[in-house]
Design a protein around this motif. Structure first.
Motif, PDB file in Angstrom:
ATOM      1  N   ARG A  15       0.914  -1.257   0.145  1.00  0.00           N
ATOM      2  CA  ARG A  15      -0.071  -0.195   0.021  1.00  0.00           C
ATOM      3  C   ARG A  15       0.941   1.104   0.004  1.00  0.00           C
ATOM      4  NH1 ARG A  15      -2.070   4.250   0.046  1.00  0.00           N
ATOM      5  NH2 ARG A  15      -3.860   4.853   0.667  1.00  0.00           N
ATOM      6  N   ALA A  16       1.786   1.271   0.942  1.00  0.00           N
ATOM      7  CA  ALA A  16       2.805   2.375   0.839  1.00  0.00           C
ATOM      8  C   ALA A  16       3.461   2.627  -0.366  1.00  0.00           C
ATOM      9  CB  ALA A  16       3.960   2.354   2.078  1.00  0.00           C
ATOM     10  N   ARG A  44       4.394   4.685   9.248  1.00  0.00           N
ATOM     11  CA  ARG A  44       5.693   3.990   9.460  1.00  0.00           C
ATOM     12  C   ARG A  44       6.396   3.502   8.169  1.00  0.00           C
ATOM     13  NH1 ARG A  44       9.012   2.777  13.601  1.00  0.00           N
ATOM     14  NH2 ARG A  44      10.617   1.095  13.028  1.00  0.00           N
ATOM     15  N   ALA A  45       5.645   2.754   7.141  1.00  0.00           N
ATOM     16  CA  ALA A  45       6.154   2.168   6.209  1.00  0.00           C
ATOM     17  C   ALA A  45       6.525   3.157   5.217  1.00  0.00           C
ATOM     18  CB  ALA A  45       4.986   1.275   5.406  1.00  0.00           C
ATOM     19  N   GLU A  46       5.662   4.139   5.177  1.00  0.00           N
ATOM     20  CA  GLU A  46       5.889   5.181   4.128  1.00  0.00           C
ATOM     21  C   GLU A  46       7.184   6.055   4.673  1.00  0.00           C
ATOM     22  OE1 GLU A  46       1.417   6.317   2.835  1.00  0.00           O
ATOM     23  OE2 GLU A  46       2.360   7.373   4.515  1.00  0.00           O
ATOM     24  N   ARG A  47       7.406   6.368   5.866  1.00  0.00           N
ATOM     25  CA  ARG A  47       8.526   6.998   6.068  1.00  0.00           C
ATOM     26  C   ARG A  47       9.944   6.027   5.961  1.00  0.00           C
ATOM     27  NH1 ARG A  47       5.247   8.138  10.878  1.00  0.00           N
ATOM     28  NH2 ARG A  47       6.400   6.645  12.040  1.00  0.00           N
ATOM     29  N   GLY A  49      10.233   3.931   3.869  1.00  0.00           N
ATOM     30  CA  GLY A  49      10.438   3.589   2.464  1.00  0.00           C
ATOM     31  C   GLY A  49      11.137   5.003   1.941  1.00  0.00           C
ATOM     32  N   GLY A  50      10.623   6.074   2.601  1.00  0.00           N
ATOM     33  CA  GLY A  50      11.610   7.257   1.899  1.00  0.00           C
ATOM     34  C   GLY A  50      12.691   7.365   2.398  1.00  0.00           C
ATOM     35  N   VAL A  51      12.929   7.183   3.685  1.00  0.00           N
ATOM     36  CA  VAL A  51      14.408   6.939   4.396  1.00  0.00           C
ATOM     37  C   VAL A  51      15.294   5.781   3.374  1.00  0.00           C
ATOM     38  CG1 VAL A  51      15.979   6.379   6.223  1.00  0.00           C
ATOM     39  CG2 VAL A  51      13.733   7.855   6.443  1.00  0.00           C
ATOM     40  N   LEU A  52      14.818   4.720   3.211  1.00  0.00           N
ATOM     41  CA  LEU A  52      15.700   3.684   2.581  1.00  0.00           C
ATOM     42  C   LEU A  52      15.842   4.144   0.990  1.00  0.00           C
ATOM     43  CD1 LEU A  52      13.835   0.564   3.846  1.00  0.00           C
ATOM     44  CD2 LEU A  52      16.204   1.483   4.402  1.00  0.00           C
ATOM     45  N   LEU A  53      14.979   4.844   0.421  1.00  0.00           N
ATOM     46  CA  LEU A  53      15.257   5.368  -0.976  1.00  0.00           C
ATOM     47  C   LEU A  53      16.233   6.372  -0.892  1.00  0.00           C
ATOM     48  CD1 LEU A  53      11.590   5.487  -2.549  1.00  0.00           C
ATOM     49  CD2 LEU A  53      13.460   4.085  -3.478  1.00  0.00           C
ATOM     50  N   ASN A  54      16.430   7.253   0.103  1.00  0.00           N
ATOM     51  CA  ASN A  54      17.220   8.321   0.114  1.00  0.00           C
ATOM     52  C   ASN A  54      18.719   7.611   0.417  1.00  0.00           C
ATOM     53  OD1 ASN A  54      15.517  10.233  -0.435  1.00  0.00           O
ATOM     54  ND2 ASN A  54      14.929  10.613   1.601  1.00  0.00           N
ATOM     55  N   ALA A  75      11.284  -5.896   7.351  1.00  0.00           N
ATOM     56  CA  ALA A  75      12.123  -6.016   8.379  1.00  0.00           C
ATOM     57  C   ALA A  75      11.978  -4.872   9.330  1.00  0.00           C
ATOM     58  CB  ALA A  75      13.647  -6.262   7.903  1.00  0.00           C
ATOM     59  N   ARG A  76      11.926  -3.638   9.069  1.00  0.00           N
ATOM     60  CA  ARG A  76      11.722  -2.421  10.026  1.00  0.00           C
ATOM     61  C   ARG A  76      10.305  -2.386  10.663  1.00  0.00           C
ATOM     62  NH1 ARG A  76      15.599   2.551   8.665  1.00  0.00           N
ATOM     63  NH2 ARG A  76      17.415   1.239   7.443  1.00  0.00           N
ATOM     64  N   LEU A  77       9.479  -2.930   9.497  1.00  0.00           N
ATOM     65  CA  LEU A  77       7.819  -2.871  10.115  1.00  0.00           C
ATOM     66  C   LEU A  77       7.735  -3.847  11.247  1.00  0.00           C
ATOM     67  CD1 LEU A  77       5.333  -2.258   7.257  1.00  0.00           C
ATOM     68  CD2 LEU A  77       5.595  -0.968   9.409  1.00  0.00           C
ATOM     69  N   GLN A  78       8.114  -5.001  10.986  1.00  0.00           N
ATOM     70  CA  GLN A  78       7.947  -6.021  11.980  1.00  0.00           C
ATOM     71  C   GLN A  78       8.700  -5.811  12.933  1.00  0.00           C
ATOM     72  OE1 GLN A  78       9.132  -9.363   9.173  1.00  0.00           O
ATOM     73  NE2 GLN A  78       7.283  -9.615   8.563  1.00  0.00           N
ATOM     74  N   ASP A  79       9.755  -5.019  13.307  1.00  0.00           N
ATOM     75  CA  ASP A  79      10.557  -4.835  14.445  1.00  0.00           C
ATOM     76  C   ASP A  79       9.940  -3.629  15.171  1.00  0.00           C
ATOM     77  OD1 ASP A  79      12.415  -5.037  16.509  1.00  0.00           O
ATOM     78  OD2 ASP A  79      13.737  -3.591  15.397  1.00  0.00           O
TER      79      ASP A  79
END
Length: 223
Positions: A15-16, A44-47, A49-54, A75-79
């Motif tokens: 969805r994100a 959180r997933a959207e944030r 994703g933005g960080v990882l893309l950058n 991995a980050r969402l499940q933690d």
């Protein structure tokens, strides 16, 4: 009522990323309207994703890079530890009594009272939305205390409970709960006594019935 069954982290990541079909999106967004926890997880997933893309350098890896990004987001969402919604957030955006959830209105109309149900089996009525992307989007109304045929799924299925309830091998599903299922799940929903169970479901593959009678009727029902 606070939902007890939530979206799978992989669905939230899709969805994100804007990777869901319109039919799946309609069910996901219906759940998000009433679930503060999943809204927090989506944010959180959207944030993430933005960080990882950058953080990642442009590369020609294409699908490999996309798959790795998805795995990192999961991995980050499940933690995470679930965060209880604030009373103020829980009480906002309450729909009018006769209004369908907003994400479903483009497909089924604005009001419950305007729905025109089609009989498909004893105690079972259905409304099928026009196809947008080849996936199936339906409203189901199932009489109280009715056992559905045992079935698995030829793909993914998202089922959001709007009214009433049912029980199956995965537990009790009441208003606001969502069943986020894949092809490995086989179950037999049994609706609760009292009132009909009304749910909206999106499927990207046909149901797989165990019984011969259900399989015979499947082309007629169209599921």
């Amino acid at each position: 009522m606070t939902p007890r069954h939530h979206l799978d982290p992989a669905t939230l990541v899709s969805r994100a990323a804007g990777a869901l079909s319109p039919e799946m999106m309609a069910v996901v967004d219906t759940h998000l309207e009433g679930c503060p926890y999943c809204r927090q997880q989506l944010a959180r997933a959207e944030r993430v994703g933005g960080v990882l893309l950058n953080q990642r350098q442009p590369a020609g890896a294409g699908d490999t890079r996309h798959d790795q990004l998805r795995q990192d987001m999961l991995a980050r969402l499940q933690d995470t530890t679930p965060v209880a919604p604030s009373p103020r957030e829980s009480s906002t955006n309450r729909p009018a009594v006769d209004a369908l959830p907003r994400p479903l209105q483009p497909y089924f109309g604005r009001r419950w009272s305007d729905l025109r149900w089609r009989w498909v089996a004893p105690g079972v009525h259905m409304i099928r939305a026009p196809e947008v992307s080849g996936h199936t989007l339906i409203l189901l109304k199932i009489a109280p205390g009715k056992s559905m045929p045992i079935h698995s799924h030829g793909g993914s299925e998202l089922t959001q409970i709007l009214k009433g309830a049912y029980d199956d091998e995965l537990g009790h599903f009441g208003p606001g709960d969502i069943a986020d299922l894949d092809c490995e799940v086989e179950h037999q929903p049994v609706t609760s006594p009292g009132v009909p169970c009304i749910c909206v479901a999106a499927l990207d593959g046909p149901l797989v019935f165990r019984g011969w009678l259900a399989r015979k009727l499947q082309p007629v029902v169209g599921l």
